[in-house]
Design an enzyme around this catalytic site. Sequence first.
Site, PDB file in Angstrom:
ATOM      1  N   CYS A  30       0.866  -1.166   0.000  1.00 25.20           N
ATOM      2  CA  CYS A  30       0.000   0.000   0.000  1.00 25.20           C
ATOM      3  C   CYS A  30       0.910   1.225   0.000  1.00 25.20           C
ATOM      4  CB  CYS A  30      -0.857   0.041   1.264  1.00 25.20           C
ATOM      5  SG  CYS A  30      -1.815  -1.471   1.493  1.00 25.20           S
TER       6      CYS A  30
ATOM      7  N   ARG B 216       1.369   1.472  -5.978  1.00 26.13           N
ATOM      8  CA  ARG B 216       1.547   0.498  -4.897  1.00 26.13           C
ATOM      9  C   ARG B 216       0.235  -0.191  -4.520  1.00 26.13           C
ATOM     10  NH1 ARG B 216       6.339   1.354  -2.166  1.00 26.13           N
ATOM     11  NH2 ARG B 216       5.519   0.253  -0.359  1.00 26.13           N
TER      12      ARG B 216
ATOM     13  N   TRP C  21      -3.848  -1.811  -1.304  1.00 25.53           N
ATOM     14  CA  TRP C  21      -3.943  -3.076  -2.057  1.00 25.53           C
ATOM     15  C   TRP C  21      -4.351  -4.121  -1.026  1.00 25.53           C
ATOM     16  CZ3 TRP C  21      -1.606  -7.960  -2.053  1.00 25.53           C
ATOM     17  CH2 TRP C  21      -1.820  -8.718  -3.216  1.00 25.53           C
TER      18      TRP C  21
ATOM     19  N   ASN D 110       1.156   0.357   6.137  1.00 29.10           N
ATOM     20  CA  ASN D 110       1.503  -0.507   5.006  1.00 29.10           C
ATOM     21  C   ASN D 110       2.324  -1.656   5.572  1.00 29.10           C
ATOM     22  OD1 ASN D 110       2.409  -1.542   2.502  1.00 29.10           O
ATOM     23  ND2 ASN D 110       4.244  -0.272   2.624  1.00 29.10           N
ATOM     24  N   GLY D 111       1.984  -2.891   5.194  1.00 28.09           N
ATOM     25  CA  GLY D 111       2.728  -4.046   5.699  1.00 28.09           C
ATOM     26  C   GLY D 111       1.767  -5.117   6.159  1.00 28.09           C
TER      27      GLY D 111
ATOM     28  N   GLU E  90       8.994 -13.947 -20.114  1.00 31.17           N
ATOM     29  CA  GLU E  90       8.771 -12.538 -19.785  1.00 31.17           C
ATOM     30  C   GLU E  90       7.732 -11.915 -20.722  1.00 31.17           C
ATOM     31  OE1 GLU E  90       9.296 -10.762 -17.365  1.00 31.17           O
ATOM     32  OE2 GLU E  90       9.202  -8.695 -18.055  1.00 31.17           O
TER      33      GLU E  90
ATOM     34  N   LYS F 123       4.269 -10.195 -19.474  1.00 27.65           N
ATOM     35  CA  LYS F 123       3.869  -8.805 -19.795  1.00 27.65           C
ATOM     36  C   LYS F 123       2.454  -8.774 -20.348  1.00 27.65           C
ATOM     37  CE  LYS F 123       6.009  -7.120 -18.042  1.00 27.65           C
ATOM     38  NZ  LYS F 123       7.151  -7.253 -17.231  1.00 27.65           N
TER      39      LYS F 123
ATOM     40  N   GLU G 254      -0.358  -9.728 -17.650  1.00 33.16           N
ATOM     41  CA  GLU G 254      -0.619  -8.831 -16.528  1.00 33.16           C
ATOM     42  C   GLU G 254      -1.317  -7.551 -16.939  1.00 33.16           C
ATOM     43  OE1 GLU G 254       2.886  -7.556 -14.320  1.00 33.16           O
ATOM     44  OE2 GLU G 254       4.061  -7.629 -16.138  1.00 33.16           O
TER      45      GLU G 254
ATOM     46  N   HIS H  63       5.302 -31.634 -25.632  1.00 33.62           N
ATOM     47  CA  HIS H  63       5.129 -32.540 -24.494  1.00 33.62           C
ATOM     48  C   HIS H  63       3.814 -32.262 -23.771  1.00 33.62           C
ATOM     49  CE1 HIS H  63       9.112 -34.275 -24.939  1.00 33.62           C
ATOM     50  NE2 HIS H  63       9.540 -33.041 -25.203  1.00 33.62           N
TER      51      HIS H  63
ATOM     52  N   LYS I 282       2.675  -2.762  -7.390  1.00 28.72           N
ATOM     53  CA  LYS I 282       4.062  -2.722  -7.847  1.00 28.72           C
ATOM     54  C   LYS I 282       5.005  -3.537  -6.969  1.00 28.72           C
ATOM     55  CE  LYS I 282       7.361  -1.128 -10.513  1.00 28.72           C
ATOM     56  NZ  LYS I 282       7.498  -1.890 -11.766  1.00 28.72           N
TER      57      LYS I 282
HETATM   58  C1  F6R Z   1       6.009  -7.974 -13.665  1.00 25.77           C
HETATM   59  C2  F6R Z   1       6.471  -7.474 -12.385  1.00 25.77           C
HETATM   60  C3  F6R Z   1       6.562  -8.424 -11.251  1.00 25.77           C
HETATM   61  C4  F6R Z   1       7.836  -8.145 -10.449  1.00 25.77           C
HETATM   62  C5  F6R Z   1       7.866  -9.029  -9.188  1.00 25.77           C
HETATM   63  C6  F6R Z   1       9.147  -8.828  -8.405  1.00 25.77           C
HETATM   64  O1  F6R Z   1       5.966  -6.964 -14.616  1.00 25.77           O
HETATM   65  O2  F6R Z   1       6.762  -6.317 -12.237  1.00 25.77           O
HETATM   66  O3  F6R Z   1       6.521  -9.737 -11.682  1.00 25.77           O
HETATM   67  O4  F6R Z   1       8.946  -8.401 -11.258  1.00 25.77           O
HETATM   68  O5  F6R Z   1       6.779  -8.718  -8.389  1.00 25.77           O
HETATM   69  O6  F6R Z   1       9.297  -7.507  -8.005  1.00 25.77           O
HETATM   70  P1  F6R Z   1      10.696  -6.940  -7.597  1.00 25.77           P
HETATM   71  O7  F6R Z   1      11.559  -6.941  -8.808  1.00 25.77           O
HETATM   72  O8  F6R Z   1      10.420  -5.559  -7.105  1.00 25.77           O
HETATM   73  O9  F6R Z   1      11.248  -7.837  -6.545  1.00 25.77           O
END
Ligand code: F6R
Length: 608
Positions: free
Chosen positions: A2, A27, A73, A99-100, A481, A485, A488, A504, A603
């Site tokens: 958050c 966040r 969040w 937050n936490g 990756e 992308k 998400e 497989h 994030k």
């Molecule tokens: C995808 C994305 C997440 C982060 C993951 C780890 O676009 O951003 O999959 O890569 O949550 O986050 P960090 O790198 O901050 O540890």
Amino acid sequence: MCGIAGCIGSPDAGKILIDALKRLEYRGYDSAGITLGGKKLHTVKTAGKVAALEAKLLSSGYKGTRGIAHTRWATHGIPSEANAHPHLTEDGTISVVHNGIIENHQQLRAELEKKGHVFRSETDSEVIPHLLEESGESDPLAAALYAFGRLKGSFASAVLFEKYPDQMICACHGSPLVLGLGDGMNLAASDMLALAPYVSRIVVLHDGEAARITANSAELFTISGAKSIQLREEPVPGEARNADKNGYEHFMLKEIMEQPEALEHAFAGRMNGDRGVPTFPEFGLSPRETARISRIVTAACGSSMHAGLTGQYYFEDIAGIAASVEQAAEFRYRNPILEPDTLVLAVSQSGETADTIAAVREAVAKGAYTVGVCNVPDSTIARESDCRIYLHAGPEQSVASTKAFTSQVTTLLLFSLFLGRNRRLSRDDGLALMREAERIPDLVREVLKHADEIRDLARKYAWAEDLFYIGRGCLYPAALEGALKLKEISYVHAEGCHSAELKHGPIALLDEKVPVIALANRIPGQEKMLGNIRECLARNAPVIAVVSGNDTCLDSFGVDLIRVPESSRFTAPVSTVVALQLFAYYFACERGCAIDQPRNLAKSVTVE
Ligand code: F6R
């Protein structure tokens, strides 16, 4: 998970806090709230985004010279007005944002309820105002030290007391908190991005610290022991001031487009000399200790794990060191075997991912040398690792990681060269690889020039509800990756798969409604990839192939092409992923999705 913000000493704290929340919205954005204080405390909360809170606050007419605010969040309890922060005591005179995760909240809640406290939400956070009330302390700092001292887990928190209008108390442990010191006004927030426009200096709080802030002063204390600590003031970093969209429609597109410059920063100061050895002065091991590293284990999550998987190829091929990658949560709970010569890398953009932090702690406890590869300076992972390697990519605000990912891959490539030159890699090979690596920013520039063509292709396929991404070798993690992308930000099912693995099992899903994005760059294994593409076409799956330069290998296949510049197998993952980022971005735009704030995501994932 958050975002929190606090302000004291402004004629219009509400305006500043709403602006700060907008900068913190990456966040979490499922509900929001604010408490403003004049003589009395007034609180406004809402389910939904900060814009909804702003409208509600305006129509309430509340103003204040101090306040605390929160964008959420949800972890404990659904996104609703009741569960939104701030949380207050029953008489409304103490207000708290948090937050936490408070791990012992059930036990504390039971204890407080027995004493007659009435809870109004399902959140773990609500125990804090009740603990503050229960402390029996007359001094707000003493009350806060008691309450925060009772918490197990992680917290960053700001508190207002109606009775003490001249001060705000903040504290943190395991969740980030930064103070911003201005002229007659002081602020606090989860991220310096929220404070940068308003203050000249910042203080990054460390775990276990609390602060008492007034309009003109700030004091630091230890939570356990109430010992006073000297303020560690530093100027606001320039990059934090430059955190706007710069005319782009979304942060994600801005961050995709600024990758050439972000990647140049990854090289800055590393490419000195003609010995083919990038410089890593921050790596604390001596050349002799470095030569003894027998294994590298990378712990990470999500995109950072995909960067780690790419690094695995570099460490084995370039440095000649056995390497593996662990999902950080698995690393933590699997009781990993770490020998004295194992190097543990924790790769994390935010440096605040709960599972990756736990992996670092586990590695430190087992005596391994740990390296935090982070973007956010002074983050928890950076602080707790034995050494920190920063990406210098600048703040990443879009929830979907783009420039942090490519900077991670580039930094791991340079680090593998550094390790390799410490071992068997010759000067000539080192120099050749360095020259190749130095092309990365230009390779990315070249891909970005073709953004319009990639957009057209993304629009053409935006009808698809299922897609596969296939790759092999160094491009296998790029396929993972690319799929991440797309899913998400577009909410479409996309699956990354090794191209050899397709038959497989997953190939059973292919038909004319399931496009396959095949990474067919001219790198070792390309012949096999062409065979895999034929297998997809034979099942009527439409194929979009990424190819190198003017390669004609797919001309007779009748498939759509995304052309990326010719490059080696080591640099191809970066340029290829940039093309896939653009594809995902335009695909999601075409479907009208909320690009920077995709549903259900946030994030930094500060919960396990
Ligand atoms: C995808 C994305 C997440 C982060 C993951 C780890 O676009 O951003 O999959 O890569 O949550 O986050 P960090 O790198 O901050 O540890």
